[in-house]
Design an enzyme around this catalytic site. Structure first.
Site, PDB file in Angstrom:
ATOM      1  N   HIS A   1      -9.283   1.356   5.412  1.00  0.00           N
ATOM      2  CA  HIS A   1      -7.936   1.412   5.955  1.00  0.00           C
ATOM      3  C   HIS A   1      -8.047   2.385   7.051  1.00  0.00           C
ATOM      4  CE1 HIS A   1      -3.864   2.561   6.639  1.00  0.00           C
ATOM      5  NE2 HIS A   1      -3.473   1.555   6.116  1.00  0.00           N
TER       6      HIS A   1
ATOM      7  N   GLU B   1      -6.317   4.760   8.144  1.00  0.00           N
ATOM      8  CA  GLU B   1      -6.152   6.345   7.836  1.00  0.00           C
ATOM      9  C   GLU B   1      -7.464   6.712   7.058  1.00  0.00           C
ATOM     10  OE1 GLU B   1      -2.444   5.426   5.794  1.00  0.00           O
ATOM     11  OE2 GLU B   1      -1.564   4.955   7.828  1.00  0.00           O
TER      12      GLU B   1
ATOM     13  N   GLY C   1       2.939  -1.303   4.144  1.00  0.00           N
ATOM     14  CA  GLY C   1       2.914   0.142   3.897  1.00  0.00           C
ATOM     15  C   GLY C   1       4.069   0.624   3.296  1.00  0.00           C
ATOM     16  N   GLY C   2       4.952   1.285   4.653  1.00  0.00           N
ATOM     17  CA  GLY C   2       6.220   1.975   4.262  1.00  0.00           C
ATOM     18  C   GLY C   2       7.294   1.148   3.392  1.00  0.00           C
TER      19      GLY C   2
ATOM     20  N   ASN D   1       0.747  -1.125   0.089  1.00  0.00           N
ATOM     21  CA  ASN D   1      -0.127  -0.012  -0.072  1.00  0.00           C
ATOM     22  C   ASN D   1       1.069   1.207  -0.049  1.00  0.00           C
ATOM     23  OD1 ASN D   1      -1.784   2.182   0.497  1.00  0.00           O
ATOM     24  ND2 ASN D   1      -2.351   1.273   2.766  1.00  0.00           N
ATOM     25  N   TRP D   2       0.914   1.888  -1.161  1.00  0.00           N
ATOM     26  CA  TRP D   2       1.790   3.044  -0.974  1.00  0.00           C
ATOM     27  C   TRP D   2       1.287   4.214  -0.541  1.00  0.00           C
ATOM     28  CZ3 TRP D   2       4.501   3.627  -6.621  1.00  0.00           C
ATOM     29  CH2 TRP D   2       5.238   2.300  -6.785  1.00  0.00           C
ATOM     30  N   LYS D   3      -0.030   4.122  -0.304  1.00  0.00           N
ATOM     31  CA  LYS D   3      -0.661   5.182   0.548  1.00  0.00           C
ATOM     32  C   LYS D   3      -0.624   6.630  -0.261  1.00  0.00           C
ATOM     33  CE  LYS D   3      -0.050   3.098   4.885  1.00  0.00           C
ATOM     34  NZ  LYS D   3       0.277   3.366   6.227  1.00  0.00           N
TER      35      LYS D   3
ATOM     36  N   GLY E   1       2.917   2.047  10.683  1.00  0.00           N
ATOM     37  CA  GLY E   1       3.922   3.024  10.786  1.00  0.00           C
ATOM     38  C   GLY E   1       4.933   3.366  12.026  1.00  0.00           C
TER      39      GLY E   1
ATOM     40  N   SER F   1       3.529  -2.256  10.332  1.00  0.00           N
ATOM     41  CA  SER F   1       5.176  -2.138  10.604  1.00  0.00           C
ATOM     42  C   SER F   1       5.826  -3.690  10.029  1.00  0.00           C
ATOM     43  CB  SER F   1       5.451  -2.158  11.795  1.00  0.00           C
ATOM     44  OG  SER F   1       5.025  -0.649  12.196  1.00  0.00           O
TER      45      SER F   1
ATOM     46  N   GLU G   1      -5.041  -5.015  10.985  1.00  0.00           N
ATOM     47  CA  GLU G   1      -4.092  -3.713  11.003  1.00  0.00           C
ATOM     48  C   GLU G   1      -4.264  -3.097  12.339  1.00  0.00           C
ATOM     49  OE1 GLU G   1      -2.162  -2.599   7.013  1.00  0.00           O
ATOM     50  OE2 GLU G   1      -3.982  -1.633   7.344  1.00  0.00           O
TER      51      GLU G   1
HETATM   52  P1  PGA Z   1       3.201   0.169   7.625  1.00  0.00           P
HETATM   53  O1  PGA Z   1       1.639   0.496   6.935  1.00  0.00           O
HETATM   54  O2  PGA Z   1       3.570  -0.995   6.945  1.00  0.00           O
HETATM   55  O3  PGA Z   1       3.952   1.381   7.131  1.00  0.00           O
HETATM   56  O4  PGA Z   1       2.947   0.145   8.960  1.00  0.00           O
HETATM   57  C1  PGA Z   1       0.737  -0.634   7.011  1.00  0.00           C
HETATM   58  C2  PGA Z   1      -0.646  -0.016   6.569  1.00  0.00           C
HETATM   59  O5  PGA Z   1      -1.155   0.968   6.795  1.00  0.00           O
HETATM   60  O6  PGA Z   1      -1.130  -0.770   5.431  1.00  0.00           O
END
Ligand code: PGA
Length: 256
Positions: A98, A100, A235-236, A11-13, A174, A214, A168
């Protein structure tokens, strides 16, 4: 292994310009040089890059997903993007709910469920995200919260073929923090039990339940081989092909 084909989705967000597609090309090259068999691999770039991303992965094993959709197919909703538009741009899946989105845009379980239904309508797989906050975790409310989110966010007609659940923990996203493998096993077991009550054991037994929060090369094996974990939402660490490939390659050579 449970026999379920794992899915590792990146997930590049809100990250990525045209130049970032070089990472996707690099991922493709790595997978062609050293394939990871019997594993579904997906990258979810921002909507602005979907069609270019699709061109880059065409003919490869990499799938393209989107990060959100509007519940309706079209209409006067400035700035929103429908599931049909995502499919038209080359996506085959969409993340819904998600944390966020739930936090930044106040998305409720009801709205998330409508988005998952929109995904099905457009022929997309829905990756439905659930997770407890740090306060819920501290208060021992994790399992209650997840049950409520599942019952509210996953549509009645969900099937193993069109729905993936991503667990999650909000406090793990993150942050570099992760639950213990024992905690992940307990939560994923509960998720499958609740899904069984909602969808029947056959669908629940085949539904992929991803862990997210993470995930990085150094902890991927520890988290992905937990019982009832069928892949990861990353994510990251999905932004760099080298890291993302290292994470998904934990599945290389695990099955005959
Ligand atoms: P992260 O994000 O791997 O940067 O913790 C995961 C996500 O929100 O899908």
């Amino acid at each position: 292994m449970t026999g379920i084909r794992p899915l590792v989705a990146g997930n590049w967000k809100m990250n990525g310009l045209g130049s970032s597609l070089a990472e996707l090309a690099s991922l493709r090259n790595r997978l062609e040089a050293a394939p990871v068999p019997e594993t579904d691999i997906m990258v979810c770039p921002p909507a602005t890059l979907l069609s270019r991303a699709r061109e880059i992965v065409d003919g490869s094993s990499i799938m393209i997903g989107a990060q959100d959709c509007h519940p309706l197919p079209s209409g006067a909703h400035t700035g929103d993007i429908s599931a049909e538009m995502l499919a038209d741009a080359g996506a085959t899946a969409v993340i819904v709910g998600h944390s966020e989105r739930r936090t930044d845009h106040g998305e409720s379980d009801t709205l998330v469920q409508a988005k998952a239904l929109a995904a099905y309508r457009a022929g997309l797989m829905a990756i439905v995200c659930i997770g407890e906050t740090e306060a819920h975790y501290r208060d021992g409310k994790t399992l209650d919260i997840l049950r409520t989110q599942l019952e509210g966010s996953v549509p009645e007609g969900a099937r193993a073929t069109n729905t993936v659940i991503a667990y999650e923990p909000v406090w793990a996203i993150g942050s570099g923090l992760t639950p213990t493998p024992q905690e992940v096993a307990q939560v994923h077991g509960l998720i499958r039990t609740v899904l069984g009550q909602m969808l029947g054991d056959a669908e629940a037994g085949g539904t992929r339940i991803l862990y997210g929060g993470s995930v990085k090369p150094s902890n991927a094996a520890e988290l992905l081989f937990v019982p009832e974990v069928n892949g990861a939402l990353v994510g990251g660490a999905s932004l760099k092909a080298v890291d993302f490939y290292e994470i998904l390659s934990v599945y290389a050579g695990t099955r005959s």
